[in-house]
Each structure stands twice: as structure tokens, then as C-alpha cells.
Design a protein around this motif. Sequence first.
Motif, PDB file in Angstrom:
ATOM      1  N   TRP A  12       0.853  -1.186   0.000  1.00  0.00           N
ATOM      2  CA  TRP A  12       0.000   0.000   0.000  1.00  0.00           C
ATOM      3  C   TRP A  12       0.888   1.233   0.000  1.00  0.00           C
ATOM      4  CZ3 TRP A  12       0.598  -2.655   4.685  1.00  0.00           C
ATOM      5  CH2 TRP A  12       1.076  -1.905   5.761  1.00  0.00           C
ATOM      6  N   ASP A  43      -3.547  -1.586  -2.708  1.00  0.00           N
ATOM      7  CA  ASP A  43      -4.415  -0.473  -3.097  1.00  0.00           C
ATOM      8  C   ASP A  43      -4.104   0.004  -4.514  1.00  0.00           C
ATOM      9  OD1 ASP A  43      -1.955   0.698  -2.694  1.00  0.00           O
ATOM     10  OD2 ASP A  43      -2.627   2.134  -1.182  1.00  0.00           O
ATOM     11  N   ASN A  44      -3.191  -0.704  -5.215  1.00  0.00           N
ATOM     12  CA  ASN A  44      -2.839  -0.344  -6.590  1.00  0.00           C
ATOM     13  C   ASN A  44      -2.404  -1.609  -7.316  1.00  0.00           C
ATOM     14  OD1 ASN A  44      -1.831   0.617  -9.008  1.00  0.00           O
ATOM     15  ND2 ASN A  44      -0.713   2.324  -8.092  1.00  0.00           N
ATOM     16  N   ASP A  56      -7.990  -6.388  -3.584  1.00  0.00           N
ATOM     17  CA  ASP A  56      -7.973  -5.134  -2.827  1.00  0.00           C
ATOM     18  C   ASP A  56      -7.560  -5.396  -1.377  1.00  0.00           C
ATOM     19  OD1 ASP A  56      -8.812  -3.709  -5.028  1.00  0.00           O
ATOM     20  OD2 ASP A  56     -10.933  -3.716  -4.448  1.00  0.00           O
ATOM     21  N   GLU A  59     -10.212  -2.984   4.077  1.00  0.00           N
ATOM     22  CA  GLU A  59     -10.205  -1.779   4.906  1.00  0.00           C
ATOM     23  C   GLU A  59      -9.891  -2.150   6.358  1.00  0.00           C
ATOM     24  OE1 GLU A  59     -10.510   1.335   3.965  1.00  0.00           O
ATOM     25  OE2 GLU A  59     -10.765   0.787   1.855  1.00  0.00           O
TER      26      GLU A  59
END
Length: 272
Positions: A12, A43-44, A56, A59
Motif C-alpha cells: 500500500w 491499493d494499486n 484489494d 479496509e
Amino acid sequence: MNTTKQIICVKWGTMYGPEYVNRLYAMVRRHTTGPIRLICLTDNHEGLRPEVESFDLPELGCEHPQRTHGKWKKVVLWGRELHGLTGTALFVDLDSVIVDSLDPYFSYGSPDDVLLARNWAKPFQRLGQTSVFRFPIGKNPHILDNFRADPQGTADRFHYEQHYITSSVTGGIKLWPEAWTRHFRLHCMLPFPFRYFFQARLPRGSRIVTFPGGPNPSDVMLGRWVPEAPAHESRWDHIRGAFKPGMTLKARWRHFTRYVIPPQWIADNWRE
């Protein structure tokens, strides 16, 4: 029975680019027998080689704690559900250098064990270091639940995510054999002043060399300790740099100890 070996990494922010994940995949493939899955939680997703399965990064589910150096986003690995993954997985930090077979990391102990590298920065405490650890996916969900209930309080009490994990695993953690997972600064670097003349050694029996707290292996290969330092600086230029006006004795000593010659064994392994 599924014999596929699962390896998880997380990426991240901007500190590590996709080349770190791609390099990790190549090292894992060279040093693991049989089928593998390298799963990147990120996240990329851009720039990852097609063999890498990317999802992903979940969270955190709460406010990130303040005033802490711990990598608390890694606690999402302990949730009840992780993108449908099952079984056991080996987590490896992106700035790790794999130098020998990973197969024993998958066969050691019981599948229900949580196995960590020893935290060598505190050798007299039975603490784990989460640069490399194996865990049964979804088996300790209270770790994430309890963190979400009090993230700041947890960080204030434990300071580092790995200390929290060590104290929270049901039944307690277990540690890998000591020779397998080595700490670059503590086990490979020679003491001052020998590091000015000799490369960092690779201890016998090593399988993974970790770099917690720096330097990063990519910087080591450029002959520097941090990205803002000159690349491939000569030893004499480095020594002169310790006598800049206004440097404290502490800063001068730290400068002296931060000289590194690029080791051949990193060049041989830290590649796609």
C-alpha cells in the motif's frame, strides 16, 4: 488435499512499487517446489506480473492509530474472511530476500500453528517478528475484532503490530528454527569498522533475510542506507561526511555505522 503453497504479501502507498511484488514472485518460484499462489493485497494493482493474484487490501475498519510506528494495516490479515482464501498461508514482507528453499516453512509444525520469526531486536523476550509468518486463515478473528474495538489503546499498549500479534494468538505463537529467518542489520552486517571493507555476510542455514527498520535491499544494492544518501559512495567520501559542521557525536556515530558495500548474495537473489 490441496498441496498448493499460498504466499501472501501486502502493498500500500508509494514506498514499494510493483517491481517489489514481481521480484518476490520470482524469488518464491525459484525457491519453492510444486504449485504456488502469490497473493498480493494492495491499493494499486497496476504493473503486477500476470502470475500474481491481486486483491484489494481490506479496509482497516477503524481509525488508524496515531503516534505509532507499527504497521497496523497488516492486522486485516486476521479477519474472519480474506477474499475467500482458506487453509494456511505464508506471509512475506516485500523487502525480504529469499536465498534458499521455502518448502520447510510450509511443512514445519501443525497447520493450526501460528509461526513467526523471532524478534531479534529484543532477544531476551519471546516476541515474534511479522516480516515472515505462517497462519491459518480466519482462525484468530478476535485479533482484528479487538483491534477495531480500541485501535488507539491497542497501539499505545503494544506500540508495534507484531507485539500485539505475539500476545493475542490463541494458544500462543511458535517460532521458526532460528537459522531460517535472519535480520540483515543484526545478523549479516559486520560491526564498525569492518563494514567499510567487507560485504555483509550470509549466515549459514539462512532461507530468508529480512530488513525490518532498514536499510531497504534496493538501497543496499546501490551502496547506500537510505534513498536520500548518495548511491555507490566511496568509503572515504562516506567517512568525510561524518565531519560536517554541526554534527553531534550521536549523529556522527550513526553516520559511521551506515556504510554498506553491496553484497553479491543479494544481487544473486534480489531479481526477477
